[in-house]
Design a protein around this motif. Structure first.
Motif, PDB file in Angstrom:
ATOM      1  N   ALA A 176       0.835  -1.212   0.000  1.00 47.70           N
ATOM      2  CA  ALA A 176       0.000   0.000   0.000  1.00 47.70           C
ATOM      3  C   ALA A 176       0.865   1.256   0.000  1.00 47.70           C
ATOM      4  N   PHE A 177       1.903   1.266   0.845  1.00 42.13           N
ATOM      5  CA  PHE A 177       2.767   2.443   0.908  1.00 42.13           C
ATOM      6  C   PHE A 177       3.504   2.643  -0.409  1.00 42.13           C
ATOM      7  N   LEU A 178       4.009   1.582  -0.993  1.00 39.67           N
ATOM      8  CA  LEU A 178       4.780   1.714  -2.235  1.00 39.67           C
ATOM      9  C   LEU A 178       3.897   2.189  -3.386  1.00 39.67           C
ATOM     10  N   ILE A 179       2.654   1.718  -3.422  1.00 35.65           N
ATOM     11  CA  ILE A 179       1.731   2.192  -4.460  1.00 35.65           C
ATOM     12  C   ILE A 179       1.432   3.674  -4.263  1.00 35.65           C
ATOM     13  N   LEU A 180       1.201   4.086  -3.004  1.00 38.66           N
ATOM     14  CA  LEU A 180       0.996   5.499  -2.723  1.00 38.66           C
ATOM     15  C   LEU A 180       2.240   6.309  -3.077  1.00 38.66           C
ATOM     16  N   ALA A 181       3.422   5.729  -2.851  1.00 38.21           N
ATOM     17  CA  ALA A 181       4.666   6.417  -3.189  1.00 38.21           C
ATOM     18  C   ALA A 181       4.779   6.637  -4.694  1.00 38.21           C
ATOM     19  N   ILE A 182       4.402   5.628  -5.479  1.00 40.57           N
ATOM     20  CA  ILE A 182       4.429   5.781  -6.936  1.00 40.57           C
ATOM     21  C   ILE A 182       3.474   6.891  -7.367  1.00 40.57           C
ATOM     22  N   ILE A 183       2.270   6.903  -6.772  1.00 37.91           N
ATOM     23  CA  ILE A 183       1.302   7.957  -7.092  1.00 37.91           C
ATOM     24  C   ILE A 183       1.862   9.327  -6.718  1.00 37.91           C
ATOM     25  N   GLY A 184       2.529   9.397  -5.560  1.00 36.90           N
ATOM     26  CA  GLY A 184       3.133  10.652  -5.128  1.00 36.90           C
ATOM     27  C   GLY A 184       4.211  11.118  -6.087  1.00 36.90           C
ATOM     28  N   LEU A 185       5.043  10.193  -6.583  1.00 36.63           N
ATOM     29  CA  LEU A 185       6.086  10.561  -7.547  1.00 36.63           C
ATOM     30  C   LEU A 185       5.479  11.036  -8.862  1.00 36.63           C
ATOM     31  N   GLY A 237      -8.807   7.273  -0.001  1.00 37.09           N
ATOM     32  CA  GLY A 237      -9.210   6.092  -0.759  1.00 37.09           C
ATOM     33  C   GLY A 237      -8.574   4.826  -0.229  1.00 37.09           C
ATOM     34  N   THR A 238      -7.318   4.923   0.216  1.00 35.10           N
ATOM     35  CA  THR A 238      -6.637   3.760   0.787  1.00 35.10           C
ATOM     36  C   THR A 238      -7.303   3.325   2.086  1.00 35.10           C
ATOM     37  N   VAL A 239      -7.680   4.300   2.917  1.00 36.49           N
ATOM     38  CA  VAL A 239      -8.384   3.984   4.170  1.00 36.49           C
ATOM     39  C   VAL A 239      -9.709   3.297   3.875  1.00 36.49           C
ATOM     40  N   LEU A 240     -10.443   3.812   2.876  1.00 41.63           N
ATOM     41  CA  LEU A 240     -11.706   3.179   2.500  1.00 41.63           C
ATOM     42  C   LEU A 240     -11.489   1.740   2.046  1.00 41.63           C
ATOM     43  N   LEU A 241     -10.478   1.526   1.213  1.00 46.83           N
ATOM     44  CA  LEU A 241     -10.199   0.174   0.724  1.00 46.83           C
ATOM     45  C   LEU A 241      -9.858  -0.759   1.880  1.00 46.83           C
ATOM     46  N   CYS A 242      -9.068  -0.256   2.836  1.00 44.64           N
ATOM     47  CA  CYS A 242      -8.694  -1.077   3.990  1.00 44.64           C
ATOM     48  C   CYS A 242      -9.918  -1.445   4.825  1.00 44.64           C
ATOM     49  N   SER A 243     -10.913  -0.567   4.856  1.00 41.34           N
ATOM     50  CA  SER A 243     -12.089  -0.821   5.693  1.00 41.34           C
ATOM     51  C   SER A 243     -13.107  -1.725   5.009  1.00 41.34           C
ATOM     52  N   PHE A 244     -13.130  -1.747   3.687  1.00 41.68           N
ATOM     53  CA  PHE A 244     -14.141  -2.517   2.962  1.00 41.68           C
ATOM     54  C   PHE A 244     -13.720  -3.963   2.707  1.00 41.68           C
ATOM     55  N   VAL A 245     -12.415  -4.213   2.592  1.00 40.18           N
ATOM     56  CA  VAL A 245     -11.924  -5.542   2.195  1.00 40.18           C
ATOM     57  C   VAL A 245     -11.582  -6.358   3.436  1.00 40.18           C
ATOM     58  N   ASN A 246     -11.937  -7.632   3.416  1.00 38.87           N
ATOM     59  CA  ASN A 246     -11.608  -8.548   4.510  1.00 38.87           C
ATOM     60  C   ASN A 246     -10.192  -9.076   4.294  1.00 38.87           C
ATOM     61  N   TRP A 247      -9.224  -8.295   4.754  1.00 41.28           N
ATOM     62  CA  TRP A 247      -7.822  -8.648   4.514  1.00 41.28           C
ATOM     63  C   TRP A 247      -7.405  -9.886   5.297  1.00 41.28           C
TER      64      TRP A 247
END
Length: 462
Positions: free
Chosen positions: A343-352, A378-388
């Motif tokens: 999740a962090f690395l994907i956000l990092a790519i988006i940030g770059l 959006g990441t927080v929402l995804l974390c809350s909706f998916v049964n990880w």
């Protein structure tokens, strides 16, 4: 309706929802009520699609918390309702300001509640019903209670007529819940936005104003712009060279150097941590050199090229780390932390990417933060909706990695898959004192308002 009405309605509703209850379905109901009140009474302010999106995400977040009742769904619920309130009430302010305003009001509400003129109506009572209520009910009731106390001291039998009854109500808890409900309702509906937030809001715009291209001010008083520009070019050139060397050594250690399996975990954590700090510092370097007039400086062509190369090389570093994290997963299976790294690395790519667009399209530094707030949300929402927890369990079982009984028991919301695996491999007899089963039973025995609905659909283990 005025603020006082919203505050009173929500404060009164808070008491039956949370009296003798722990946090569960009740918080989801409270969130839905807040969302409904915002939608109904401020529907004329819903001017664009983002309002509708926030209404939908607020409702879904409340339902997710009612189902799971975990921290991720709580964070999603809180952010969704606060974002909706802020977007509706403060249409001109940037969304990123919601975080300092919420933090500030958490403390200032304790004092502002006593500034009655700011939130209590100051007009003279002209309604006949209100006058009758005060004259015929409140004033007589006050005198009745006063004389009851006096007469009770003079006659035990008189006192027993009214005191030999006991209501099963915890008045202390009622009082504390009332105070908490009023505090939350007051802070939500009567929040305070300092004038400085409005004054500084233009600084958070995505685009520079018309004067920005010619207002190229040097960062350090002792350095001219030419020296600062050249300093940036030298710095980014050296950073690019050093990053190239680091990428070469990093990938050699990851993919060619033999590491003992027992040391793979520690080595991977160290490298991922170094990449995380590298990405954060990379964005900081870009924000430092492109914070103002340099975005429009015609002489800063080399500086921009080196900055874009710097971002590209950091992107290569992220891709290498994603591959390494995937290799780590293939050895040991999935965990919450390994998913968090993704999740962090994907956000990092988006940030770059947005840092690149900031330089290319000559945007302000605030542009990057304004965009990333929504991706974080959006990441927080995804974390809350998916049964990880269930995803980790089913994946690890399918590859036979990370299937230790204690580890599987520590995961959340994986009970059907975990029980099936334990039963198939006869682990029930070896792992009798499973704390997870006790937690399931506790949730199932809780009152409805304190429940997490997920556990209602889990069969009781016999």
């Amino acid at each position: 309706m005025k603020k006082i009405h919203f505050i009173l309605v929500c404060s009164i509703l808070f008491i039956p929802l949370f009296y003798n209850e722990s946090v569960g379905v009740n918080l989801a109901i409270f969130g839905l009520v807040l969302t409904g009140l915002i939608c109904y009474y401020f529907q004329d302010r819903f001017t664009d699609r983002s309002h509708l999106v926030l209404v939908v995400t607020s409702v879904l977040s409340c339902l997710a918390f009612a189902w799971y009742g975990d921290f991720a769904s709580f964070l999603a619920l809180a952010m969704s309702v606060l974002f909706l309130q802020f977007k509706t009430q403060e249409t001109k302010l940037k969304m990123i300001q919601v975080f300092p305003i919420v933090f500030l009001n958490a403390f200032t509400s304790l004092g502002r509640v006593f500034m009655f003129s700011q939130w209590l109506p100051q007009r003279k009572i002209s309604n006949n019903f209100a006058k009758k209520l005060i004259a015929y009910v409140l004033i007589p009731a006050a005198f009745l209670m006063l004389f009851f106390v006096v007469y009770s001291f003079g006659s035990d039998h008189f006192s027993s007529l009214f005191t030999d009854y006991r209501l099963d109500i915890d008045m202390v808890q009622i009082l504390l819940i009332s105070i908490l409900g009023f505090y939350i309702s007051f802070s939500f509906w009567n929040y305070w936005v300092p004038d400085v937030c409005y004054d500084k809001n233009p600084m958070l715009d995505n685009d520079f104003d018309t004067e920005a291209p010619v207002s190229n001010q040097n960062t350090f008083s002792f350095l001219d712009l030419d020296f600062e520009r050249k300093s940036g070019e030298i710095t980014l050139l050296l950073l690019n060279v050093m990053l190239l060397i680091f990428i070469a050594t990093y990938n050699y250690e990851q993919f060619f150097e033999v590491i003992k399996t027992s040391q793979l975990s520690a080595a991977t954590h160290e490298r991922v941590n170094s990449v995380i700090f590298s990405i954060l510092m990379a964005v900081g370097v870009i924000l430092f050199y492109f914070k103002g007039g340099f975005n429009f400086d015609e002489k800063a062509v080399n500086l921009k090229r080196l900055a874009k190369l710097w971002l590209l090389l950091n992107g290569v570093l992220i891709v290498s780390t994603i591959i390494k994290n995937s290799e780590y997963v293939s050895f040991f299976g999935l965990t919450y932390k390994r998913l968090g790294v993704y999740a962090f690395l994907i956000l990092a790519i988006i940030g770059l990417v947005y840092a690149f667009l900031k330089i290319k399209n000559q945007k302000t530094n605030a542009y990057l933060f304004n965009q990333m707030v929504w991706y974080f949300y959006g990441t927080v929402l995804l974390c809350s909706f998916v049964n990880w927890g269930n995803l980790i369990t089913t994946y690890n079982i399918s590859v036979n990695k990370g299937v230790e009984p204690r580890f599987l028991s520590d995961l959340n919301f994986n009970d059907e898959a975990r029980r099936a695996y334990f039963s198939l491999h006869h682990l029930d007899t070896l792992f009798v004192d499973d704390p997870r089963e006790g937690e399931i039973q506790r949730y199932q025995e809780a009152p409805f308002l304190s429940k997490a609905l997920y556990y209602e659909f889990i069969s009781t283990k016999k």
